[in-house]
Design a protein around this motif. Structure first.
Motif, short mmCIF file in Angstrom:
data_model
loop_
_atom_site.label_atom_id
_atom_site.label_comp_id
_atom_site.label_asym_id
_atom_site.label_seq_id
_atom_site.Cartn_x
_atom_site.Cartn_y
_atom_site.Cartn_z
N THR A 27 0.83 -1.20 0.00
CA THR A 27 0.00 0.00 0.00
C THR A 27 0.87 1.25 0.00
OG1 THR A 27 -1.73 -1.16 1.22
CG2 THR A 27 -1.83 1.22 1.23
N ALA A 28 1.87 1.26 0.85
CA ALA A 28 2.75 2.43 0.93
C ALA A 28 3.52 2.63 -0.38
CB ALA A 28 3.73 2.26 2.08
N THR A 29 4.00 1.54 -0.96
CA THR A 29 4.75 1.63 -2.20
C THR A 29 3.88 2.14 -3.35
OG1 THR A 29 6.10 -0.23 -1.45
CG2 THR A 29 6.22 0.33 -3.78
N ALA A 30 2.69 1.57 -3.48
CA ALA A 30 1.80 1.98 -4.56
C ALA A 30 1.34 3.43 -4.37
CB ALA A 30 0.60 1.04 -4.62
N GLY A 31 1.12 3.83 -3.13
CA GLY A 31 0.75 5.22 -2.86
C GLY A 31 1.85 6.20 -3.24
N ALA A 32 3.08 5.81 -2.93
CA ALA A 32 4.22 6.67 -3.30
C ALA A 32 4.35 6.76 -4.82
CB ALA A 32 5.50 6.12 -2.69
N TYR A 33 4.12 5.65 -5.50
CA TYR A 33 4.19 5.63 -6.96
C TYR A 33 3.10 6.53 -7.56
CZ TYR A 33 4.22 3.94 -11.77
OH TYR A 33 4.27 3.87 -13.14
N ALA A 34 1.90 6.45 -7.00
CA ALA A 34 0.79 7.28 -7.50
C ALA A 34 1.09 8.77 -7.30
CB ALA A 34 -0.51 6.90 -6.81
N LEU A 35 1.65 9.11 -6.15
CA LEU A 35 2.00 10.51 -5.90
C LEU A 35 3.10 10.98 -6.84
CD1 LEU A 35 1.91 10.76 -2.00
CD2 LEU A 35 0.37 11.84 -3.63
N HIS A 36 4.06 10.10 -7.12
CA HIS A 36 5.12 10.43 -8.06
C HIS A 36 4.55 10.72 -9.45
CE1 HIS A 36 8.88 10.28 -10.27
NE2 HIS A 36 8.36 9.32 -11.04
N GLU A 37 3.65 9.86 -9.90
CA GLU A 37 3.05 10.06 -11.22
C GLU A 37 2.18 11.32 -11.26
OE1 GLU A 37 3.66 8.64 -14.09
OE2 GLU A 37 5.11 7.28 -13.17
N LYS A 38 1.54 11.64 -10.15
CA LYS A 38 0.75 12.88 -10.09
C LYS A 38 1.67 14.09 -10.26
CE LYS A 38 -2.72 15.18 -7.29
NZ LYS A 38 -3.54 15.11 -6.09
N HIS A 39 2.82 14.03 -9.62
CA HIS A 39 3.80 15.11 -9.76
C HIS A 39 4.33 15.17 -11.20
CE1 HIS A 39 7.04 17.83 -8.77
NE2 HIS A 39 7.92 16.97 -9.29
N GLU A 40 4.60 14.03 -11.80
CA GLU A 40 5.10 13.98 -13.18
C GLU A 40 4.05 14.53 -14.16
OE1 GLU A 40 8.13 13.06 -14.59
OE2 GLU A 40 8.81 13.16 -12.50
N LYS A 41 2.78 14.30 -13.85
CA LYS A 41 1.70 14.80 -14.71
C LYS A 41 1.75 16.33 -14.79
CE LYS A 41 -2.44 14.76 -13.05
NZ LYS A 41 -3.73 14.34 -12.51
N LYS A 42 2.01 16.98 -13.66
CA LYS A 42 2.11 18.44 -13.64
C LYS A 42 3.42 18.92 -14.27
CE LYS A 42 -0.64 18.95 -9.46
NZ LYS A 42 -0.63 19.31 -8.03
N LYS A 43 4.46 18.14 -14.08
CA LYS A 43 5.79 18.52 -14.56
C LYS A 43 5.94 18.33 -16.07
CE LYS A 43 10.55 17.26 -13.42
NZ LYS A 43 11.35 16.36 -12.58
N ASP A 44 5.28 17.31 -16.62
CA ASP A 44 5.41 16.95 -18.04
C ASP A 44 4.03 16.99 -18.71
OD1 ASP A 44 6.34 16.00 -20.44
OD2 ASP A 44 6.53 13.92 -19.77
N PRO A 45 3.51 18.17 -19.07
CA PRO A 45 2.16 18.26 -19.62
C PRO A 45 2.02 17.59 -20.99
CG PRO A 45 3.20 20.43 -19.60
CD PRO A 45 4.14 19.47 -18.92
N GLU A 46 3.14 17.38 -21.68
CA GLU A 46 3.09 16.74 -22.99
C GLU A 46 2.63 15.28 -22.88
OE1 GLU A 46 6.40 15.63 -26.26
OE2 GLU A 46 6.41 17.71 -25.54
N HIS A 47 3.02 14.60 -21.81
CA HIS A 47 2.64 13.19 -21.59
C HIS A 47 1.71 13.07 -20.37
CE1 HIS A 47 6.58 12.89 -23.71
NE2 HIS A 47 5.83 12.09 -24.47
N ALA A 48 0.90 14.08 -20.13
CA ALA A 48 0.04 14.12 -18.94
C ALA A 48 -0.94 12.96 -18.90
CB ALA A 48 -0.71 15.45 -18.89
N HIS A 49 -1.49 12.59 -20.06
CA HIS A 49 -2.48 11.51 -20.07
C HIS A 49 -1.85 10.19 -19.63
CE1 HIS A 49 -6.14 9.45 -21.13
NE2 HIS A 49 -5.46 8.60 -21.89
N ARG A 50 -0.64 9.90 -20.10
CA ARG A 50 0.05 8.67 -19.71
C ARG A 50 0.31 8.65 -18.21
NH1 ARG A 50 6.00 7.72 -21.82
NH2 ARG A 50 6.28 9.39 -20.32
N HIS A 51 0.74 9.79 -17.65
CA HIS A 51 1.01 9.87 -16.22
C HIS A 51 -0.27 9.75 -15.41
CE1 HIS A 51 5.23 10.66 -16.71
NE2 HIS A 51 5.00 11.70 -17.49
#
Length: 92
Positions: A18-42
């Protein structure tokens, strides 16, 4: 007793998942904001991470209850075995 330890071990693995998957989801949420070109994938990866985290949480919760059931059954079995022991009466 062995089942109880197995369930406890799996419960801890569920919490860790649970902790690992939550950290991964938060990382991808951050990447979505950081990389708007690939936002849908993130965004998709974030949702997958969230779903995996929820599944791991449910698995840990299930194992927690299985552990409690095994502990209760072992206690009842021990109590039942103790009540069926032969009792020696002193006549004098």
């Amino acid at each position: 007793m062995a089942d109880e330890r197995k369930h406890k071990h799996h419960e801890h693995l569920g919490v860790l998942g649970t902790a690992t998957a939550g950290a991964y989801a938060l990382h991808e949420k951050h990447e979505k904001k950081k990389d708007p070109e690939h936002a849908h994938r993130h965004k998709l990866k974030e949702r997958i991470g969230t779903a995996v985290g929820l599944g791991a949480c449910c698995y840990g919760f299930l194992k927690h209850h299985k552990k409690k059931e095994d502990k209760k059954k072992a206690k009842e079995k021990k109590k039942k075995a103790k009540s069926h022991e032969k009792k020696h009466h002193n006549l004098f």
